[in-house]
Enzyme design. Structure first.
Site, PDB file in Angstrom:
ATOM      1  N   GLY A  16      58.290   8.702  30.477  1.00  0.00           N
ATOM      2  CA  GLY A  16      58.585   9.555  29.319  1.00  0.00           C
ATOM      3  C   GLY A  16      57.321   9.818  28.529  1.00  0.00           C
ATOM      4  O   GLY A  16      57.360  10.000  27.308  1.00  0.00           O
ATOM      5  N   PRO A 112      66.224  -2.495  20.827  1.00  0.00           N
ATOM      6  CA  PRO A 112      66.696  -1.283  20.150  1.00  0.00           C
ATOM      7  C   PRO A 112      65.684  -0.748  19.153  1.00  0.00           C
ATOM      8  O   PRO A 112      65.697   0.435  18.822  1.00  0.00           O
ATOM      9  CB  PRO A 112      67.967  -1.724  19.425  1.00  0.00           C
ATOM     10  CG  PRO A 112      68.196  -3.145  19.745  1.00  0.00           C
ATOM     11  CD  PRO A 112      67.060  -3.666  20.578  1.00  0.00           C
ATOM     12  N   HIS A 141      67.748   9.965  10.854  1.00  0.00           N
ATOM     13  CA  HIS A 141      66.716  10.243  11.859  1.00  0.00           C
ATOM     14  C   HIS A 141      66.349  11.727  11.883  1.00  0.00           C
ATOM     15  O   HIS A 141      67.104  12.579  11.413  1.00  0.00           O
ATOM     16  CB  HIS A 141      67.200   9.829  13.254  1.00  0.00           C
ATOM     17  CG  HIS A 141      67.075   8.363  13.511  1.00  0.00           C
ATOM     18  ND1 HIS A 141      68.005   7.450  13.072  1.00  0.00           N
ATOM     19  CD2 HIS A 141      66.124   7.645  14.162  1.00  0.00           C
ATOM     20  CE1 HIS A 141      67.630   6.234  13.435  1.00  0.00           C
ATOM     21  NE2 HIS A 141      66.496   6.321  14.104  1.00  0.00           N
ATOM     22  N   HIS A 142      65.230  12.001  12.548  1.00  0.00           N
ATOM     23  CA  HIS A 142      64.765  13.359  12.854  1.00  0.00           C
ATOM     24  C   HIS A 142      65.824  14.097  13.684  1.00  0.00           C
ATOM     25  O   HIS A 142      66.630  13.466  14.388  1.00  0.00           O
ATOM     26  CB  HIS A 142      63.443  13.283  13.625  1.00  0.00           C
ATOM     27  CG  HIS A 142      63.541  12.502  14.915  1.00  0.00           C
ATOM     28  ND1 HIS A 142      63.691  13.109  16.134  1.00  0.00           N
ATOM     29  CD2 HIS A 142      63.549  11.169  15.163  1.00  0.00           C
ATOM     30  CE1 HIS A 142      63.777  12.192  17.085  1.00  0.00           C
ATOM     31  NE2 HIS A 142      63.689  10.993  16.518  1.00  0.00           N
ATOM     32  N   LYS A 145      66.581  13.856  17.767  1.00  0.00           N
ATOM     33  CA  LYS A 145      67.161  12.651  18.382  1.00  0.00           C
ATOM     34  C   LYS A 145      68.398  13.004  19.195  1.00  0.00           C
ATOM     35  O   LYS A 145      69.290  13.705  18.719  1.00  0.00           O
ATOM     36  CB  LYS A 145      67.495  11.632  17.291  1.00  0.00           C
ATOM     37  CG  LYS A 145      68.013  10.318  17.851  1.00  0.00           C
ATOM     38  CD  LYS A 145      67.962   9.214  16.810  1.00  0.00           C
ATOM     39  CE  LYS A 145      68.548   7.918  17.346  1.00  0.00           C
ATOM     40  NZ  LYS A 145      67.886   7.452  18.585  1.00  0.00           N
TER      41      LYS A 145
HETATM   42  N1  LIG Z   1      63.245   1.008  20.589  1.00  0.00           N
HETATM   43  C1  LIG Z   1      62.524   1.704  19.718  1.00  0.00           C
HETATM   44  O1  LIG Z   1      61.787   1.147  18.890  1.00  0.00           O
HETATM   45  C2  LIG Z   1      62.583   3.187  19.753  1.00  0.00           C
HETATM   46  C3  LIG Z   1      63.419   3.794  20.638  1.00  0.00           C
HETATM   47  N2  LIG Z   1      63.449   5.138  20.735  1.00  0.00           N
HETATM   48  C4  LIG Z   1      64.297   5.674  21.794  1.00  0.00           C
HETATM   49  O2  LIG Z   1      63.455   6.083  22.872  1.00  0.00           O
HETATM   50  C5  LIG Z   1      64.056   7.186  23.553  1.00  0.00           C
HETATM   51  C6  LIG Z   1      63.064   8.341  23.594  1.00  0.00           C
HETATM   52  O3  LIG Z   1      62.826   8.785  22.294  1.00  0.00           O
HETATM   53  P1  LIG Z   1      61.799   9.985  21.993  1.00  0.00           P
HETATM   54  O4  LIG Z   1      60.453   9.655  22.510  1.00  0.00           O
HETATM   55  O5  LIG Z   1      61.957  10.309  20.560  1.00  0.00           O
HETATM   56  O6  LIG Z   1      62.469  11.151  22.857  1.00  0.00           O
HETATM   57  P2  LIG Z   1      61.768  12.429  23.514  1.00  0.00           P
HETATM   58  O7  LIG Z   1      62.867  13.357  23.928  1.00  0.00           O
HETATM   59  O8  LIG Z   1      60.696  12.943  22.630  1.00  0.00           O
HETATM   60  O9  LIG Z   1      61.051  11.855  24.818  1.00  0.00           O
HETATM   61  C7  LIG Z   1      61.708  11.472  25.990  1.00  0.00           C
HETATM   62  C8  LIG Z   1      60.856  11.931  27.144  1.00  0.00           C
HETATM   63  O10 LIG Z   1      61.366  11.361  28.354  1.00  0.00           O
HETATM   64  C9  LIG Z   1      61.358  12.387  29.340  1.00  0.00           C
HETATM   65  N3  LIG Z   1      62.272  12.060  30.416  1.00  0.00           N
HETATM   66  C10 LIG Z   1      63.598  12.350  30.546  1.00  0.00           C
HETATM   67  N4  LIG Z   1      64.065  11.836  31.701  1.00  0.00           N
HETATM   68  C11 LIG Z   1      63.029  11.204  32.299  1.00  0.00           C
HETATM   69  C12 LIG Z   1      62.882  10.478  33.509  1.00  0.00           C
HETATM   70  N5  LIG Z   1      63.910  10.299  34.352  1.00  0.00           N
HETATM   71  N6  LIG Z   1      61.659   9.965  33.828  1.00  0.00           N
HETATM   72  C13 LIG Z   1      60.617  10.137  33.003  1.00  0.00           C
HETATM   73  N7  LIG Z   1      60.689  10.832  31.843  1.00  0.00           N
HETATM   74  C14 LIG Z   1      61.883  11.348  31.493  1.00  0.00           C
HETATM   75  C15 LIG Z   1      61.734  13.649  28.565  1.00  0.00           C
HETATM   76  O11 LIG Z   1      61.393  14.798  29.293  1.00  0.00           O
HETATM   77  P3  LIG Z   1      62.258  16.155  29.056  1.00  0.00           P
HETATM   78  O12 LIG Z   1      62.063  16.474  27.620  1.00  0.00           O
HETATM   79  O13 LIG Z   1      61.608  17.103  30.019  1.00  0.00           O
HETATM   80  O14 LIG Z   1      63.667  15.801  29.403  1.00  0.00           O
HETATM   81  C16 LIG Z   1      60.866  13.454  27.323  1.00  0.00           C
HETATM   82  O15 LIG Z   1      59.538  13.901  27.524  1.00  0.00           O
HETATM   83  C17 LIG Z   1      65.366   7.470  22.808  1.00  0.00           C
HETATM   84  O16 LIG Z   1      66.422   6.787  23.432  1.00  0.00           O
HETATM   85  C18 LIG Z   1      65.083   6.893  21.423  1.00  0.00           C
HETATM   86  O17 LIG Z   1      66.254   6.558  20.745  1.00  0.00           O
HETATM   87  C19 LIG Z   1      62.690   5.937  19.948  1.00  0.00           C
HETATM   88  C20 LIG Z   1      61.870   5.386  19.016  1.00  0.00           C
HETATM   89  C21 LIG Z   1      61.733   3.972  18.837  1.00  0.00           C
HETATM   90  O1  LIG Z   2      65.165   8.178  18.472  1.00  0.00           O
HETATM   91  C1  LIG Z   2      64.464   7.592  17.606  1.00  0.00           C
HETATM   92  O2  LIG Z   2      63.612   8.172  16.946  1.00  0.00           O
HETATM   93  C2  LIG Z   2      64.678   6.163  17.407  1.00  0.00           C
HETATM   94  N1  LIG Z   2      65.484   5.540  18.204  1.00  0.00           N
HETATM   95  C3  LIG Z   2      65.817   4.163  18.161  1.00  0.00           C
HETATM   96  C4  LIG Z   2      67.277   3.984  17.805  1.00  0.00           C
HETATM   97  O3  LIG Z   2      68.110   4.797  18.241  1.00  0.00           O
HETATM   98  O4  LIG Z   2      67.615   3.042  17.108  1.00  0.00           O
HETATM   99  C5  LIG Z   2      64.884   3.359  17.276  1.00  0.00           C
HETATM  100  C6  LIG Z   2      64.459   4.063  16.032  1.00  0.00           C
HETATM  101  O5  LIG Z   2      65.548   4.153  15.181  1.00  0.00           O
HETATM  102  C7  LIG Z   2      63.907   5.443  16.362  1.00  0.00           C
END
Ligand SMILES: NC(=O)C1=CN([C@@H]2O[C@H](COP(=O)(O)OP(=O)(O)OC[C@H]3O[C@@H](n4cnc5c(N)ncnc54)[C@H](OP(=O)(O)O)[C@@H]3O)[C@@H](O)[C@H]2O)C=CC1
Ligand SMILES: O=C(O)C1=N[C@H](C(=O)O)C[C@H](O)C1
Length: 255
Positions: A16, A112, A141-142, A145
């Site tokens: 990702g 999480p 959140h933004h 999401k």
């Molecule tokens: N645990 C934590 O602290 C946090 C967790 N998160 C979580 O992380 C996840 C991603 O968030 P975020 O970065 O904002 O989302 P984004 O949509 O910005 O990024 C996800 C990326 O993954 C790509 N993708 C989708 N499927 C695949 C695959 N099979 N293999 C590789 N890449 C893939 C997407 O591509 P495409 O757009 O082309 O589909 C996209 O570029 C969410 O579930 C979010 O809730 C986010 C922030 C903090």
């Molecule tokens: O999608 C996000 O941005 C985030 N995802 C995680 C969640 O679903 O809890 C962590 C954080 O809140 C940011």
């Protein structure tokens, strides 16, 4: 294995990588002295790029629909995994454990939320839950999401519910007898969880407790995605030393 550092950095693959979080991970793991990014994988790419490049640890910030396939492949190929992607139910965690039973040397960390303050907020909420019947969670959140409620809010609600059960408390009653669908939020384990989506926000959570004459509010704000990076890098270092499944950064931080 020699000590990990500039001469022998941990070889990281980022899944990702073009996403909001993945791009930050590429930057942070590229800049840290003891980690190096050897491969990046985006939607549609062949996962074999990771093994081809000699990755030891994969970091997954993709999508709830993609993460299980990625994780099954990583474990089967002996790669450790640090996972921030949301959507992990008890059933999914059981599935990950069953994959790991065939590869007991592999470590998987699923968290999480990787922000220190968010982990502390969850712990504080768990502590407070023993003393209050009534609680509501609001996550903000933004608007890009994909999921609602957030993984953090769902995890918080489950922790609160478990703490209340262990303390012999029942969810507090309220007088609502008629409501518009959704007005009282979603119910996760009997805790009301409300989701707000707005451009301009990053990741925020409020846990509100109430009883006669007082309320207690625990709030955490991630103003920037750099807030998650120290936790992700800690996870990358620690997952090498922790075979099996670890759920939650609180276990790595020893909170
Ligand atoms: N645990 C934590 O602290 C946090 C967790 N998160 C979580 O992380 C996840 C991603 O968030 P975020 O970065 O904002 O989302 P984004 O949509 O910005 O990024 C996800 C990326 O993954 C790509 N993708 C989708 N499927 C695949 C695959 N099979 N293999 C590789 N890449 C893939 C997407 O591509 P495409 O757009 O082309 O589909 C996209 O570029 C969410 O579930 C979010 O809730 C986010 C922030 C903090
Ligand atoms: O999608 C996000 O941005 C985030 N995802 C995680 C969640 O679903 O809890 C962590 C954080 O809140 C940011």
């Amino acid at each position: 294995m020699n000590a990990r550092g500039e001469d022998n950095p941990i070889r990281v693959g980022v899944l990702g990588a073009q996403g909001l979080m993945g791009a930050q991970v590429v930057k942070a793991a590229g800049e840290a002295p003891d980690t190096t990014v050897v491969a990046t994988v985006d939607a549609g790419d062949d996962l074999a790029r990771l093994t081809g490049a000699g990755a030891e640890v994969v970091v997954d910030f993709t999508h709830p629909d993609a993460v299980m396939g990625n994780l099954e492949w990583a474990v089967a190929n002996g790669l450790h995994a640090v996972v921030g992607t949301t959507g992990f139910t008890d059933e999914r965690l059981a599935q990950v454990r069953s994959w790991l039973s065939a590869k007991p040397e592999v470590g998987v960390l699923i968290a999480p939320n990787f922000a220190l303050g968010a982990v502390l907020a969850m712990r504080f909420a768990q502590q407070a839950a023993r003393f209050y019947d009534s609680v509501e969670v609001i996550e903000l959140h933004h608007n890009r999401k994909a999921d609602a409620p957030s993984g953090t809010a769902a995890h918080t609600a489950r922790l609160i519910s478990q703490a209340r059960r262990e303390a012999g408390r029942k969810p507090g009653a309220d007088a609502t007898t008629s409501e518009l669908d959704g007005a009282r939020g979603a119910r996760v384990d009997d805790v009301h969880v409300h989701s707000v989506r707005l451009p301009g926000l990053v990741a925020h959570e409020e846990i509100l407790f109430g009883q006669e004459g007082e309320t207690l509010t625990i709030r955490h704000d991630s103003m920037d995605r750099t807030s998650f990076m120290p936790g992700v890098l800690l996870g990358v270092r620690e997952v090498l030393k922790r075979p099996g499944l670890t759920v939650g950064l609180e276990n790595v931080l020893d909170l």
